[in-house]
Enzyme design. Sequence first.
Site, PDB file in Angstrom:
ATOM      1  N   ASP A  91       0.852  -1.188   0.000  1.00 39.45           N
ATOM      2  CA  ASP A  91       0.000   0.000   0.000  1.00 39.45           C
ATOM      3  C   ASP A  91       0.889   1.239   0.000  1.00 39.45           C
ATOM      4  O   ASP A  91       1.921   1.267   0.680  1.00 39.45           O
ATOM      5  CB  ASP A  91      -0.915   0.026   1.228  1.00 39.45           C
ATOM      6  CG  ASP A  91      -2.031   1.032   1.038  1.00 39.45           C
ATOM      7  OD1 ASP A  91      -3.004   0.702   0.333  1.00 39.45           O
ATOM      8  OD2 ASP A  91      -1.920   2.160   1.563  1.00 39.45           O
TER       9      ASP A  91
HETATM   10  C1  LIG Z   1       3.060   8.187  -5.389  1.00 39.06           C
HETATM   11  C2  LIG Z   1       2.769   7.282  -6.563  1.00 39.06           C
HETATM   12  C3  LIG Z   1       1.842   6.270  -6.457  1.00 39.06           C
HETATM   13  N1  LIG Z   1       1.574   5.449  -7.523  1.00 39.06           N
HETATM   14  C4  LIG Z   1       0.560   4.392  -7.417  1.00 39.06           C
HETATM   15  C5  LIG Z   1       1.051   3.070  -6.835  1.00 39.06           C
HETATM   16  C6  LIG Z   1      -0.244   2.413  -6.413  1.00 39.06           C
HETATM   17  O1  LIG Z   1      -0.770   1.671  -7.529  1.00 39.06           O
HETATM   18  C7  LIG Z   1      -1.178   3.590  -6.112  1.00 39.06           C
HETATM   19  C8  LIG Z   1      -1.528   3.704  -4.644  1.00 39.06           C
HETATM   20  O2  LIG Z   1      -2.649   2.903  -4.375  1.00 39.06           O
HETATM   21  P1  LIG Z   1      -2.618   1.574  -3.521  1.00 39.06           P
HETATM   22  O3  LIG Z   1      -3.871   1.548  -2.721  1.00 39.06           O
HETATM   23  O4  LIG Z   1      -1.324   1.432  -2.803  1.00 39.06           O
HETATM   24  O5  LIG Z   1      -2.664   0.399  -4.620  1.00 39.06           O
HETATM   25  P2  LIG Z   1      -3.729   0.120  -5.751  1.00 39.06           P
HETATM   26  O6  LIG Z   1      -5.101   0.550  -5.337  1.00 39.06           O
HETATM   27  O7  LIG Z   1      -3.210   0.672  -7.050  1.00 39.06           O
HETATM   28  O8  LIG Z   1      -3.676  -1.470  -5.866  1.00 39.06           O
HETATM   29  P3  LIG Z   1      -4.003  -2.570  -4.708  1.00 39.06           P
HETATM   30  O9  LIG Z   1      -4.775  -1.909  -3.600  1.00 39.06           O
HETATM   31  O10 LIG Z   1      -4.787  -3.616  -5.430  1.00 39.06           O
HETATM   32  O11 LIG Z   1      -2.669  -3.045  -4.250  1.00 39.06           O
HETATM   33  O12 LIG Z   1      -0.488   4.773  -6.516  1.00 39.06           O
HETATM   34  C9  LIG Z   1       2.249   5.625  -8.731  1.00 39.06           C
HETATM   35  O13 LIG Z   1       2.022   4.882  -9.687  1.00 39.06           O
HETATM   36  N2  LIG Z   1       3.187   6.624  -8.837  1.00 39.06           N
HETATM   37  C10 LIG Z   1       3.486   7.463  -7.809  1.00 39.06           C
HETATM   38  O14 LIG Z   1       4.357   8.345  -7.961  1.00 39.06           O
END
Ligand SMILES: Cc1cn([C@H]2C[C@H](O)[C@@H](COP(=O)(O)OP(=O)(O)OP(=O)(O)O)O2)c(=O)[nH]c1=O
Length: 226
Positions: A91
């Site tokens: 997360d």
């Molecule tokens: C800060 C940042 C986050 N992110 C993304 C990573 C994660 O996919 C998302 C944060 O949400 P999360 O809730 O961590 O993950 P998710 O909903 O995509 O997937 P799941 O819950 O099924 O594991 O933000 C980027 O792609 N680039 C960035 O610079």
Amino acid sequence: MKFTDNLPLMSGLPRADLPTEESLILASGSPRRSQLLTAAGYEFTVQPASDEAECGMCSRETAPELVARYAYRKAADVAAKNEEGLILAADTVASCYGQILGKPHNIEHAEAMLRQLSGRRHDVFSGFCVWSVSQNRCVVEVVRTELQMQPLSEPMLADYLDSMLWEGKAGAFGFQDGNDWLEVLEGGSETNVVGLPMERLAEVFRDFDLLATEISTEKDGPSFSK
Ligand SMILES: Cc1cn([C@H]2C[C@H](O)[C@@H](COP(=O)(O)OP(=O)(O)OP(=O)(O)O)O2)c(=O)[nH]c1=O
């Protein structure tokens, strides 16, 4: 300025042998996490956790506590559906002056987050959980990366909001989406910023026997503070 979601950090990612004989299951629907694992050479299947795993924000919880708890809950959710498997869940949130920024609900929410981060230092925390179903043991870790965002001009902000690349990204930004709008100040893991700290993950796979603790019956996992 042109924005594209292109993960430029794909070469030379660290990879370690898996700590158990079980197959690796990525308990995440995040395309970035899949891309990172694939680029590092891991074989895995994907089983996203159910939405309920990611709910219940506690008001006094810090960002590292939150991502640790969610990573654990996502892993637990998928572990309960498998008789064996090495489950990997994660997360990610951004945190700016104590305020936790998750995924934006809509374009107005994304704009508000980006205005808050514009020109400011902030942190990105990724928590991850490696859970062996056969051993009934897991490791929960959190990695912090401090970033500086350039002040966003109005045209830059409008272009990025129009691109829709903010969707599904914590803090409404993708480190991978811009050219030079974000600089890593401390805790240099770029993969941590995009959702999975590959360097620390390889270390945890290597040292799993030492680090892993028995799974408790607690719903939110071991208490975590850092
Ligand atoms: C800060 C940042 C986050 N992110 C993304 C990573 C994660 O996919 C998302 C944060 O949400 P999360 O809730 O961590 O993950 P998710 O909903 O995509 O997937 P799941 O819950 O099924 O594991 O933000 C980027 O792609 N680039 C960035 O610079």
